[in-house]
Design an enzyme around this catalytic site. Structure first.
Site, PDB file in Angstrom:
ATOM      1  N   HIS A 152       3.164  12.694  33.572  1.00 19.16           N
ATOM      2  CA  HIS A 152       2.072  13.479  34.151  1.00 19.16           C
ATOM      3  C   HIS A 152       1.378  14.315  33.079  1.00 19.16           C
ATOM      4  CE1 HIS A 152       0.428  17.074  36.185  1.00 19.16           C
ATOM      5  NE2 HIS A 152      -0.042  16.149  37.017  1.00 19.16           N
ATOM      6  N   CYS A 188      -6.922  -0.485  33.687  1.00 23.49           N
ATOM      7  CA  CYS A 188      -7.101   0.964  33.791  1.00 23.49           C
ATOM      8  C   CYS A 188      -5.827   1.733  33.490  1.00 23.49           C
ATOM      9  CB  CYS A 188      -7.665   1.346  35.154  1.00 23.49           C
ATOM     10  SG  CYS A 188      -6.547   0.954  36.499  1.00 23.49           S
ATOM     11  N   GLY A 194       4.469   8.751  -3.005  1.00 20.17           N
ATOM     12  CA  GLY A 194       5.591   9.650  -3.269  1.00 20.17           C
ATOM     13  C   GLY A 194       6.918   9.210  -2.690  1.00 20.17           C
ATOM     14  N   LYS A 218       0.091  -2.054  -6.830  1.00 21.61           N
ATOM     15  CA  LYS A 218      -0.150  -1.515  -8.165  1.00 21.61           C
ATOM     16  C   LYS A 218      -0.190  -2.634  -9.212  1.00 21.61           C
ATOM     17  CE  LYS A 218       1.948   2.428  -9.458  1.00 21.61           C
ATOM     18  NZ  LYS A 218       1.186   3.511 -10.088  1.00 21.61           N
ATOM     19  N   TYR A 235     -13.698  -5.588  31.121  1.00 25.30           N
ATOM     20  CA  TYR A 235     -13.784  -4.211  30.635  1.00 25.30           C
ATOM     21  C   TYR A 235     -12.409  -3.579  30.455  1.00 25.30           C
ATOM     22  CZ  TYR A 235     -12.779  -2.647  35.409  1.00 25.30           C
ATOM     23  OH  TYR A 235     -12.170  -2.422  36.615  1.00 25.30           O
ATOM     24  N   MET A 273       8.695   6.437  -3.499  1.00 28.11           N
ATOM     25  CA  MET A 273       9.600   5.780  -4.444  1.00 28.11           C
ATOM     26  C   MET A 273       9.355   6.319  -5.840  1.00 28.11           C
ATOM     27  SD  MET A 273       9.994   1.988  -3.065  1.00 28.11           S
ATOM     28  CE  MET A 273       8.282   1.611  -3.184  1.00 28.11           C
TER      29      MET A 273
HETATM   30  C1  PEP Z   1      -1.185   2.085  36.368  1.00 28.62           C
HETATM   31  O1  PEP Z   1      -0.152   1.951  37.001  1.00 28.62           O
HETATM   32  O2  PEP Z   1      -1.398   1.541  35.273  1.00 28.62           O
HETATM   33  C2  PEP Z   1      -2.246   2.962  36.871  1.00 28.62           C
HETATM   34  C3  PEP Z   1      -3.414   3.022  36.275  1.00 28.62           C
HETATM   35  O3  PEP Z   1      -1.956   3.733  37.944  1.00 28.62           O
HETATM   36  P1  PEP Z   1      -1.123   5.097  37.877  1.00 28.62           P
HETATM   37  O4  PEP Z   1      -0.909   5.427  36.438  1.00 28.62           O
HETATM   38  O5  PEP Z   1      -1.921   6.104  38.579  1.00 28.62           O
HETATM   39  O6  PEP Z   1       0.120   4.707  38.589  1.00 28.62           O
END
Ligand code: PEP
Ligand code: MG
Length: 903
Positions: free
Chosen positions: A483, A859, A107, A28, A879, A109
């Site tokens: 999961h 991954c 909001g 500000k 990737y 302070m």
């Molecule tokens: C991991 O462990 O990062 C993975 C991709 O395998 P999972 O989550 O299936 O164990």
């Protein structure tokens, strides 16, 4: 420390600060200086720097000695510009005191207006303005704000709900309105207000035990101290934690001459945005109120009017706009709007006041916006020539794209509801449904078209049939890679996990959130983006990104400059197709274990129950055609794009039932005794299944499983080749820790592939590579790379094993770790660059030393986290792979990584 200059002046067309000095002056203060420098009409004032805040907390809440003199000098400068005096009974000057940190904390302070009004200065101001009503209206606002902010909050008093001094004072005001039959605050006369302020001061004395201060400098220092105190107030601290703002930054304080929007019908105050912050449209959007001051517009006591015809909404269509009522002022204001956009090259959020027809600019800052607006503004500003493509790409936070991909809880409705609990935001978007406690119930009602939320302690693969038809999943346990989280995210389904406030009583079918009890069938609403749970049904708003030209454009720009490829984690043809539409360039992880549920579970169980290799092979022969079809379908959807298929990974116990009823059913179906089933299930029990018989260890013990899967993949690819479809399967060995493990499994795959290729008489291109998810694998990556043709970092397991935190149980203690600043954030969400990151870097270096062109990806869940994506870019990965709905987020983050690197 900056020559001990603690106070920076602004006003009268000049300033000691500038927009670049946000760290010292707060957002500000820096922008007030900037607006003064570019010649906007800014009421003069000064900023007390953030360094004073730091000093204050390091020195038992004392100020630097020179501060008093510097503040007094600042006051004098303002006095000489305006020709009035702060303490002068004849011609008094009043000040506002406002907080202002580096980043705006809306909001969180405090603000105090009309500082300097006392029994001595009131008569002078009445004489000067000839407006008694205005003066007492200002005084009642001062008493209300000051007693609340300075005398109560800053003094650390925590009143009961509804018993704060401000509420008590508001009730006095409401009482007068009721007795007199008024509807609006503006109906109160000077006499009413005069009497009211006397009663307010008595109330302050009664409730807080202190007289309301009647000395201007006392009020000013009280206001300044209250701002510094509020930096460490509860609200501000928790806001900082959520937003990741460091406590060390401190806040600045802005002391500014008052201009008054409450002097009568020619005065007004307003808040506006240079573009619509809800849609991003390029028009001046704002609200204002006649005869009002400061907070009135945002406080919701009176319905604000629209600044122009275009901003009118259903609730204020009947009220005049500023454009209609004060056309000259409006034209001037619109001129500033245009100049601000040109100057700052971004959407600004401004505050203004009109005092007896004169326009004053009180604030400008970069305006907050939602994802839809951010995207549109970025694209349009680039087209208008205001910003470059790179800047446009940097203006959209990758996570904001989520808002374009999921229905979300209506933000307006959300502000009037209080969450009943909070958990981890595992699957974004909003959802509304009736509570159900079992997957069967979710399936039964869900498939009938009823909206349900599956509420459980945690989920397992056996619940998937109920998770799919549910609107959302809510679990009391588990973390961001549990999961439930993983599955929901893959589907783009709203999901909240690890909700510690939730306890489920399965016997009575009730869910307790704190002390509130809900039954099966009661409605709840979830904001999965923030992890908030609400009672009842909150409306949702839906958006289709494909129809959003701005979204498509910004992502096409991202694709032009990013270096990282973006793949997806998918294990069905429909998820694969969805991912392609989100821009996925391949599959980075197809988890084959997800393919063994439904009817196939019986062949899988038969394989697990088999006494010997012959029995296993018989069961695997049943699974082969099913797997072949699975892979064929996915490969056909993905065509030339690479598809990484991981061989079976989880411990076998996950496929067999524990409950006696289900074990009985299994015994009947497989023609075994119940006792034999029970014994086998018990034999599969492990103390630490995550560190047990899983991953390539299964393949070493049961090479026939690897053989079956390799055959299914190569046969599916061969079939595609026969049909003229170019495909590129990549077979991935899970949980490799030693070179010998990998070599053992690769030998099996290559042998089977050779057989199939010979049998079919067609050539199949395939690679064999490995997950890198065991810390040891990163240490011997050079050796593993001798035979491995690609690496894919499984950062879920790698994080689990590097920290030694169970990914399914860490939710229990991680919150305490953030509270105590032991960890900055959840390492299962954002890569821990300091530790796990080093292992990744080492694995890349070692792997490429052996095989310079080694293809490397990631991954784990981190593949869709913007910060982690940027880390992957810097580390030289080829990737990232993430769930389909996060593909656009990863594309944008990958582009931002390139931009940030070039800075
Ligand atoms: C991991 O462990 O990062 C993975 C991709 O395998 P999972 O989550 O299936 O164990
Ligand atoms: Mg893993």
């Amino acid at each position: 420390m900056n020559n001990n200059q603690y106070v920076y002046f602004f006003g009268d067309g000049k300033a000691e600060g500038s927009a670049q000095m946000k760290n010292l002056l707060g957002g500000k203060g820096a922008n007030l200086a900037e607006m003064s420098n570019i010649g906007f009409p800014v009421p003069p004032g000064f900023t007390v720097t953030t360094e004073v805040c730091t000093y204050y907390y390091q020195n038992q809440k004392k100020y630097p000695e020179v501060l008093k003199k510097q503040v007094e000098d600042g006051v004098q400068k303002v006095e000489s510009i305006l020709g009035s005096k702060f303490t002068d009974p004849e011609n008094p000057l009043l000040f506002s005191v406002r907080s202002g940190a580096r980043l705006s904390m809306p909001g969180m302070m405090e603000t105090v207006l009309n500082i300097g009004l006392t029994t001595k200065t009131i008569p002078g101001l009445i004489k000067k303005t000839n407006n008694e009503r205005f003066v007492y209206d200002s005084y009642r606002r001062l008493i209300s704000m000051y007693s609340d902010v300075v005398m109560e909050k800053a003094a650390g008093i925590e009143p009961e709900e509804g018993q704060g001094i401000r509420s008590q004072i508001e009730r006095l005001l409401e009482g007068v309105k009721e007795r007199r039959g008024y509807t609006n605050d503006t109906d109160l006369t000077a006499e009413d207000l005069k009497e009211l302020t006397e009663n307010m001061k008595i109330k302050v004395k009664d409730v807080l035990g202190k007289e309301f201060p009647d000395d201007p400098y006392g009020q000013l220092w009280g206001g300044i101290s209250a701002v510094f105190q509020s930096w460490n107030g509860k609200r501000a601290v928790s806001y900082r934690r959520i937003e990741g703002i460091p406590g060390e930054w401190g806040t600045a304080v802005n002391v500014q001459a008052m201009v008054f929007g409450n002097t009568g019908e020619k005065s007004a105050t307003g808040v506006a945005f240079t573009r619509d912050p809800g849609t991003g449209q390029n028009y001046f959007y704002g609200e204002w109120l006649i005869n009002a001051q400061g907070e009135d517009v945002v406080a919701g006591i009176r319905t604000p009017y629209a600044v122009n015809l275009k901003s009118k909404q259903d609730n204020n269509r009947q009220f005049p706009s500023l454009e209609e009522l004060f056309p000259k002022t409006y034209i001037e204001l619109e001129g500033y709007r245009n100049k601000l956009e040109e100057h700052y090259r971004d959407m600004q959020d401004i505050e203004f006041t009109v005092e007896e027809g004169k326009l004053w600019m009180l604030q400008t800052r970069v305006g907050k916006r939602n994802g839809i607006a951010a995207t549109r503004m970025a694209v349009e500003m680039q087209k208008e020539g205001l910003i470059s493509k790179e800047e446009a790409l940097s203006r959209v936070k990758p996570d904001q794209l989520d808002e374009l991909l999921h229905p979300m809880v209506d933000p307006k409705a959300e502000t009037v509801n209080h969450p009943i609990a909070k958990g981890l935001p595992a699957g974004p978007g909003g959802a509304v449904g009736k509570i159900v406690f079992t997957a069967d119930m979710a399936e039964e009602l869900g498939t009938k078209g009823e909206k349900v939320v599956l509420v459980r302690d945690e989920t397992s693969p056996e619940d998937v049939h109920g998770m799919k038809p549910a609107q959302a999943i809510l679990t009391s346990k588990g973390g961001m890679t549990s999961h439930a989280a993983l599955v929901a995210r893959g589907w783009g389904k709203c999901c909240i996990v690890g909700c510690g406030d939730l306890s489920i009583d399965m016997a009575n079918k009730t869910a307790c959130f704190g002390d509130k009890i809900y039954k099966e069938g009661d409605w709840i609403s979830l904001n999965g983006t923030k992890g908030l749970i609400y009672e009842g049904q909150i409306p949702l708003v839906t958006i289709d990104p494909e129809r959003n030209e701005y979204y498509k454009e910004i992502l096409s720009w991202a694709d032009e400059i990013r270096k990282l490829k973006v793949r997806t984690n998918a294990d069905t043809p429909s998820d694969s197709a969805a991912a392609i539409s989100f821009g996925a360039e391949g599959i980075g992880l197809c988890r084959t274990e997800h393919m063994f549920f439904g009817d196939r579970i019986w062949a899988m169980r038969e394989m697990i129950m088999a006494e010997d290799i012959e029995g296993r092979k018989k069961a695997l022969a049943k699974l082969l055609p099913m797997q072949r079809q699975d892979f064929y379908d996915i490969l056909k959807v993905m065509q030339h794009r690479p598809v990484t298929i991981r061989l079976l990974d989880p411990p076998l116990h996950e496929f067999v039932p524990n409950e006696p009823e289900s074990q009985k059913e299994m015994a009947e179906r497989l023609g075994m005794s119940v006792e034999a089933v029970k014994q086998k299930v018990e034999s599969l029990h492990e103390f630490n299944p995550m560190l047990g018989h899983r991953g390539c260890r299964l393949g070493v013990t049961y090479p026939e499983i690897t053989e079956m899967q390799a055959r299914a993949i190569i046969e599916a690819a061969a079939q595609c080749a026969v049909e003229g479809i170019e495909v590129n399967p990549e077979i991935m060995i899970p949980l490799t820790g030693t070179k010998t493990e990998f070599d053992n499994q690769k030998e099996v795959v290559d042998r089977v592939a050779k057989e199939v290729i010979a049998e079919k008489g067609v050539n199949v291109n395939y690679l064999v590579g490995t997950m890198i998810e065991i810390p040891r694998a990163t240490l011997v990556a050079d050796k593993i790379a001798e035979k491995a043709e690609f690496f894919s970092y499984g950062t879920n397991d790698l994080t689990q094993m590097t920290f030694g935190y169970s990914r399914d149980d860490a939710g229990k203690f991680l919150y305490d770790y953030y509270e105590n600043k032991i960890l900055p954030s959840d390492p299962f969400q954002t890569i821990d660059q300091e530790g796990v990151g080093q292992l990744i870097i080492m694995g890349v270096e070692k792997g490429r030393k052996t095989r310079p062109n080694l293809k490397i990806g990631i991954c784990g869940e981190h593949g869709g986290d913007p910060e982690s994506v940027k880390f992957c870019h810097r580390t030289g990965l080829d990737y990232v792979s993430c769930s389909p709905f996060r593909v656009p987020i990863a594309r944008l983050a990958a582009a931002q990584a390139v931009i940030e690197e070039s800075k």
